[in-house]
Scaffold this motif. Structure first.
Motif, PDB file in Angstrom:
ATOM      1  N   ASN A 197       0.719  -0.849   0.338  1.00  0.00           N
ATOM      2  CA  ASN A 197      -0.136  -0.261   0.427  1.00  0.00           C
ATOM      3  C   ASN A 197       0.552   1.499   0.154  1.00  0.00           C
ATOM      4  O   ASN A 197       1.508   1.443   0.532  1.00  0.00           O
ATOM      5  N   ALA A 248      -0.347   4.729   1.018  1.00  0.00           N
ATOM      6  CA  ALA A 248      -1.299   6.086   1.767  1.00  0.00           C
ATOM      7  C   ALA A 248      -0.991   6.915   1.983  1.00  0.00           C
ATOM      8  O   ALA A 248       0.385   7.018   2.460  1.00  0.00           O
ATOM      9  N   ARG A 249      -1.553   8.275   1.484  1.00  0.00           N
ATOM     10  CA  ARG A 249      -1.001   9.444   1.295  1.00  0.00           C
ATOM     11  C   ARG A 249      -1.843  10.086   2.835  1.00  0.00           C
ATOM     12  O   ARG A 249      -2.820   9.785   3.598  1.00  0.00           O
ATOM     13  N   ILE A 273      -5.950   5.300  -0.325  1.00  0.00           N
ATOM     14  CA  ILE A 273      -4.450   4.308  -0.290  1.00  0.00           C
ATOM     15  C   ILE A 273      -4.975   3.677  -1.551  1.00  0.00           C
ATOM     16  O   ILE A 273      -5.925   2.956  -2.130  1.00  0.00           O
ATOM     17  N   ALA A 275      -2.502   1.114  -4.316  1.00  0.00           N
ATOM     18  CA  ALA A 275      -2.130  -0.850  -3.902  1.00  0.00           C
ATOM     19  C   ALA A 275      -2.498  -1.413  -4.721  1.00  0.00           C
ATOM     20  O   ALA A 275      -2.461  -1.501  -5.798  1.00  0.00           O
ATOM     21  N   ASN A 285      -8.359   2.977  -3.067  1.00  0.00           N
ATOM     22  CA  ASN A 285      -9.905   2.477  -2.101  1.00  0.00           C
ATOM     23  C   ASN A 285     -10.271   1.251  -2.485  1.00  0.00           C
ATOM     24  O   ASN A 285     -11.692   1.555  -1.975  1.00  0.00           O
ATOM     25  N   THR A 320       3.725   9.995   1.726  1.00  0.00           N
ATOM     26  CA  THR A 320       2.913   8.940   1.341  1.00  0.00           C
ATOM     27  C   THR A 320       3.628   8.823   2.696  1.00  0.00           C
ATOM     28  O   THR A 320       5.038   7.902   2.661  1.00  0.00           O
TER      29      THR A 320
END
Length: 210
Positions: free
Chosen positions: A106, A108-109, A115, A117, A134, A184
């Motif tokens: 992932n 993830a911001r 997110i 992935a 997401n 991130t």
């Protein structure tokens, strides 16, 4: 005289070996990709990524990080202790040691719900690669290439608004963020079957950033 000549020769050889080691270390430290400098992430550091609430068994070798979920667990997470600022490229080699598992890498911001992935699902009959945003599938493909006990290279990029996923030197998907953030967080999720805990190995991890 011969004693001094021999001593001088030994000093010369040690000096040459030392120069070669220094040059090799300097080259590794100065390694660049797309104008960004590399930072090696060691096996010991990866062990510190294990989420405190994960029930795992892990080992570190000279270059390889091994981690396995406990029997009956619901998987585990590896969470980078700090977010990456701006653009970056994450490269590593990973190996699945179990026939059936789900591995999700992932991006993830920070300060956002977004997110992205790369998900790799393996089973006895097929292996599926997915790119998600997401939890929504953006791209999906089946591959016969993925085998247990074989290392495969993975590359995750975030440059400007572009996010790129590369697996086994093949570009899987490139997408453009609508609202790119500044930071991130890198999070790995791994989950096996109830009676067959997932186990992976990671080596050669490098983070390229400005």
């Amino acid at each position: 005289m011969k004693k001094y000549l021999l001593l001088g020769l030994i000093v010369l050889i040690l000096g040459m070996l030392g120069a070669r080691v220094w040059f090799a270390n300097s080259s590794e430290k100065c390694e660049e990709l797309k104008g960004m400098k590399a930072e090696a992430i060691s096996a010991d550091e990866l062990q510190r990524w294990i989420s405190p609430d994960s029930d795992t068994v892990s080992e570190t070798g000279k270059d390889i990080f091994y981690v396995q979920e406990a029997i009956g667990s619901e998987g585990f997470e590896l969470i980078a202790p700090r977010a990456v600022d701006g653009d970056f490229i994450l490269k590593f080699d990973f190996m699945s040691l179990t026939r059936q598992a789900m591995m999700r890498f992932n991006l993830a911001r920070e300060n956002s719900t977004d997110i992205y992935a790369l998900e790799i699902s393996t089973s006895a009959t097929k292996h599926v690669l997915k790119v998600l945003k997401n939890q929504k599938i953006l791209a999906q493909s089946e591959t016969a290439q993925l085998k247990p006990d074989v290392f495969y290279p993975v590359q995750l990029e975030k440059i400007g608004k572009e996010i790129l996923f590369v697996f086994n030197h093949e570009e899987l998907f490139k997408l453009s963020e609508e609202t790119p953030g500044d930071q991130t967080r890198i999070i790995f999720e791994v989950n096996g079957a109830p009676d067959n805990p997932a186990a992976i190995e990671i080596k050669n991890m490098k983070l390229f950033s400005n």
